[in-house]
Design a protein around this motif. Structure first.
Motif, PDB file in Angstrom:
ATOM      1  N   GLU A  25      43.106 -19.476  23.950  1.00 45.64           N
ATOM      2  CA  GLU A  25      43.442 -18.746  25.161  1.00 45.64           C
ATOM      3  C   GLU A  25      43.244 -17.248  24.973  1.00 45.64           C
ATOM      4  N   ALA A  26      43.438 -16.740  23.752  1.00 47.18           N
ATOM      5  CA  ALA A  26      43.315 -15.312  23.513  1.00 47.18           C
ATOM      6  C   ALA A  26      41.868 -14.843  23.650  1.00 47.18           C
ATOM      7  N   LYS A  27      40.918 -15.726  23.455  1.00 42.29           N
ATOM      8  CA  LYS A  27      39.514 -15.352  23.543  1.00 42.29           C
ATOM      9  C   LYS A  27      39.047 -15.531  24.983  1.00 42.29           C
ATOM     10  N   VAL A  28      39.183 -14.460  25.772  1.00 39.69           N
ATOM     11  CA  VAL A  28      38.825 -14.478  27.181  1.00 39.69           C
ATOM     12  C   VAL A  28      37.587 -13.613  27.374  1.00 39.69           C
ATOM     13  N   GLU A  29      36.642 -14.118  28.133  1.00 37.69           N
ATOM     14  CA  GLU A  29      35.411 -13.388  28.429  1.00 37.69           C
ATOM     15  C   GLU A  29      35.725 -12.283  29.425  1.00 37.69           C
ATOM     16  N   VAL A  30      35.573 -11.027  29.012  1.00 39.39           N
ATOM     17  CA  VAL A  30      35.884  -9.901  29.875  1.00 39.39           C
ATOM     18  C   VAL A  30      34.654  -9.438  30.636  1.00 39.39           C
ATOM     19  N   GLY A  31      33.518  -9.398  29.989  1.00 39.34           N
ATOM     20  CA  GLY A  31      32.303  -8.928  30.644  1.00 39.34           C
ATOM     21  C   GLY A  31      32.142  -7.429  30.485  1.00 39.34           C
ATOM     22  N   GLN A  32      31.230  -6.880  31.251  1.00 42.19           N
ATOM     23  CA  GLN A  32      30.957  -5.454  31.187  1.00 42.19           C
ATOM     24  C   GLN A  32      31.804  -4.731  32.225  1.00 42.19           C
ATOM     25  N   TYR A  33      32.280  -3.546  31.862  1.00 40.42           N
ATOM     26  CA  TYR A  33      33.124  -2.794  32.775  1.00 40.42           C
ATOM     27  C   TYR A  33      33.088  -1.315  32.425  1.00 40.42           C
ATOM     28  N   VAL A  34      33.585  -0.508  33.341  1.00 38.43           N
ATOM     29  CA  VAL A  34      33.791   0.920  33.127  1.00 38.43           C
ATOM     30  C   VAL A  34      35.236   1.202  33.488  1.00 38.43           C
ATOM     31  N   ASP A  35      36.025   1.672  32.516  1.00 41.59           N
ATOM     32  CA  ASP A  35      37.399   2.076  32.789  1.00 41.59           C
ATOM     33  C   ASP A  35      37.410   3.557  33.134  1.00 41.59           C
ATOM     34  N   LEU A  36      38.056   3.888  34.251  1.00 42.63           N
ATOM     35  CA  LEU A  36      38.175   5.284  34.640  1.00 42.63           C
ATOM     36  C   LEU A  36      39.410   5.884  33.993  1.00 42.63           C
ATOM     37  N   SER A  37      39.335   7.155  33.662  1.00 45.73           N
ATOM     38  CA  SER A  37      40.517   7.868  33.190  1.00 45.73           C
ATOM     39  C   SER A  37      41.542   7.873  34.314  1.00 45.73           C
ATOM     40  N   PRO A  38      42.832   7.969  33.989  1.00 48.61           N
ATOM     41  CA  PRO A  38      43.850   7.951  35.043  1.00 48.61           C
ATOM     42  C   PRO A  38      43.609   9.044  36.079  1.00 48.61           C
ATOM     43  N   ILE A 115      26.729   5.169  43.651  1.00 48.50           N
ATOM     44  CA  ILE A 115      26.493   5.907  42.408  1.00 48.50           C
ATOM     45  C   ILE A 115      25.659   5.084  41.431  1.00 48.50           C
ATOM     46  N   ALA A 116      26.022   3.826  41.226  1.00 54.11           N
ATOM     47  CA  ALA A 116      25.373   2.996  40.208  1.00 54.11           C
ATOM     48  C   ALA A 116      24.086   2.359  40.689  1.00 54.11           C
ATOM     49  N   GLY A 117      23.979   2.122  41.965  1.00 55.91           N
ATOM     50  CA  GLY A 117      22.811   1.443  42.503  1.00 55.91           C
ATOM     51  C   GLY A 117      23.172   0.033  42.931  1.00 55.91           C
ATOM     52  N   PRO A 118      22.360  -0.542  43.809  1.00 52.13           N
ATOM     53  CA  PRO A 118      22.670  -1.889  44.304  1.00 52.13           C
ATOM     54  C   PRO A 118      22.540  -2.939  43.200  1.00 52.13           C
ATOM     55  N   GLY A 119      23.445  -3.914  43.232  1.00 48.37           N
ATOM     56  CA  GLY A 119      23.406  -5.012  42.271  1.00 48.37           C
ATOM     57  C   GLY A 119      23.986  -4.690  40.911  1.00 48.37           C
ATOM     58  N   MET A 120      24.650  -3.566  40.744  1.00 47.68           N
ATOM     59  CA  MET A 120      25.216  -3.189  39.447  1.00 47.68           C
ATOM     60  C   MET A 120      26.733  -3.386  39.377  1.00 47.68           C
ATOM     61  N   VAL A 121      27.419  -3.280  40.509  1.00 45.57           N
ATOM     62  CA  VAL A 121      28.879  -3.352  40.530  1.00 45.57           C
ATOM     63  C   VAL A 121      29.308  -4.694  41.089  1.00 45.57           C
ATOM     64  N   ARG A 122      30.139  -5.430  40.311  1.00 47.81           N
ATOM     65  CA  ARG A 122      30.644  -6.723  40.753  1.00 47.81           C
ATOM     66  C   ARG A 122      31.944  -6.569  41.545  1.00 47.81           C
ATOM     67  N   SER A 123      32.886  -5.793  40.994  1.00 44.64           N
ATOM     68  CA  SER A 123      34.165  -5.608  41.682  1.00 44.64           C
ATOM     69  C   SER A 123      34.871  -4.376  41.146  1.00 44.64           C
ATOM     70  N   VAL A 124      35.916  -3.976  41.851  1.00 43.48           N
ATOM     71  CA  VAL A 124      36.769  -2.862  41.448  1.00 43.48           C
ATOM     72  C   VAL A 124      38.198  -3.393  41.396  1.00 43.48           C
ATOM     73  N   VAL A 125      38.896  -3.096  40.294  1.00 47.45           N
ATOM     74  CA  VAL A 125      40.245  -3.613  40.101  1.00 47.45           C
ATOM     75  C   VAL A 125      41.168  -2.462  39.717  1.00 47.45           C
ATOM     76  N   VAL A 126      42.323  -2.385  40.371  1.00 48.45           N
ATOM     77  CA  VAL A 126      43.367  -1.430  39.979  1.00 48.45           C
ATOM     78  C   VAL A 126      44.196  -2.120  38.905  1.00 48.45           C
ATOM     79  N   THR A 127      44.141  -1.592  37.678  1.00 50.34           N
ATOM     80  CA  THR A 127      44.843  -2.255  36.574  1.00 50.34           C
ATOM     81  C   THR A 127      46.320  -1.884  36.520  1.00 50.34           C
ATOM     82  N   SER A 128      46.670  -0.639  36.872  1.00 54.41           N
ATOM     83  CA  SER A 128      48.089  -0.285  36.933  1.00 54.41           C
ATOM     84  C   SER A 128      48.278   0.975  37.767  1.00 54.41           C
ATOM     85  N   GLN A 129      49.520   1.173  38.194  1.00 53.72           N
ATOM     86  CA  GLN A 129      49.912   2.329  38.989  1.00 53.72           C
ATOM     87  C   GLN A 129      51.246   2.842  38.471  1.00 53.72           C
ATOM     88  N   ALA A 130      51.390   4.157  38.440  1.00 55.22           N
ATOM     89  CA  ALA A 130      52.646   4.753  37.998  1.00 55.22           C
ATOM     90  C   ALA A 130      52.946   5.965  38.877  1.00 55.22           C
TER      91      ALA A 130
END
Length: 147
Positions: A25-38, A115-130
């Motif tokens: 279970e610990a081995k989860v496929e994450v894929g490619q992503y870009v994390d933004l600074s807060p 910014i990235a071009g068509p077909g490059m971005v799969r989704s956008v996820v908010v990982t946390s809020q404070a």
């Protein structure tokens, strides 16, 4: 003495399948992503700034995207988010401690594709809020018809 050895062997056999399943279970496929600074996004109510919410966002990329090249564009993604958040704040009507995740993700999805071009971005996820302030924030008004 024999009982202790037998009990220890039984416990080792019983826990080893559980440990094996945890490792799988610990081995989860994450894929490619870009994390933004807060990013601190304003919460504006009736024209007044009442709070800031620090948002952590991850832009998930498609498998064909060049993640190294797109990670270099992280400041552009962050700038687009800040500009959109100040143009029309992502304020929720019922809670001033969080942003409206649906509006934020749809807006940043549009900007990220530009910014990235068509077909490059799969989704956008908010990982946390404070929120910056947890006290002293006005209580949201009830919607008409609610008490």
């Amino acid at each position: 003495m024999f009982r202790r050895t037998l009990l220890a062997a039984a416990l080792a056999c019983a826990t080893s399948p559980a440990l094996a399943s945890e490792k799988k279970e610990a081995k989860v496929e994450v894929g490619q992503y870009v994390d933004l600074s807060p990013v601190a996004l304003p919460i504006v109510v009736r024209g007044q700034l009442v709070n800031y919410v620090f948002v952590y966002v991850r832009i998930n990329l498609t498998t064909g995207a060049n993640s190294v090249k797109l990670r270099e564009k992280e400041p552009y993604f962050r700038d687009a988010l800040v500009r959109a958040g100040h143009r029309t704040p992502f304020t929720k009507a019922d809670d001033y401690m969080v942003v409206d995740v649906g509006r934020l993700t749809s807006t940043l999805q549009r900007e990220a594709v530009a910014i990235a071009g068509p077909g490059m971005v799969r989704s956008v996820v908010v990982t946390s809020q404070a929120p910056k302030r947890r006290t002293g924030v006005p209580t949201p008004r009830a919607a008409p018809g609610q008490s």
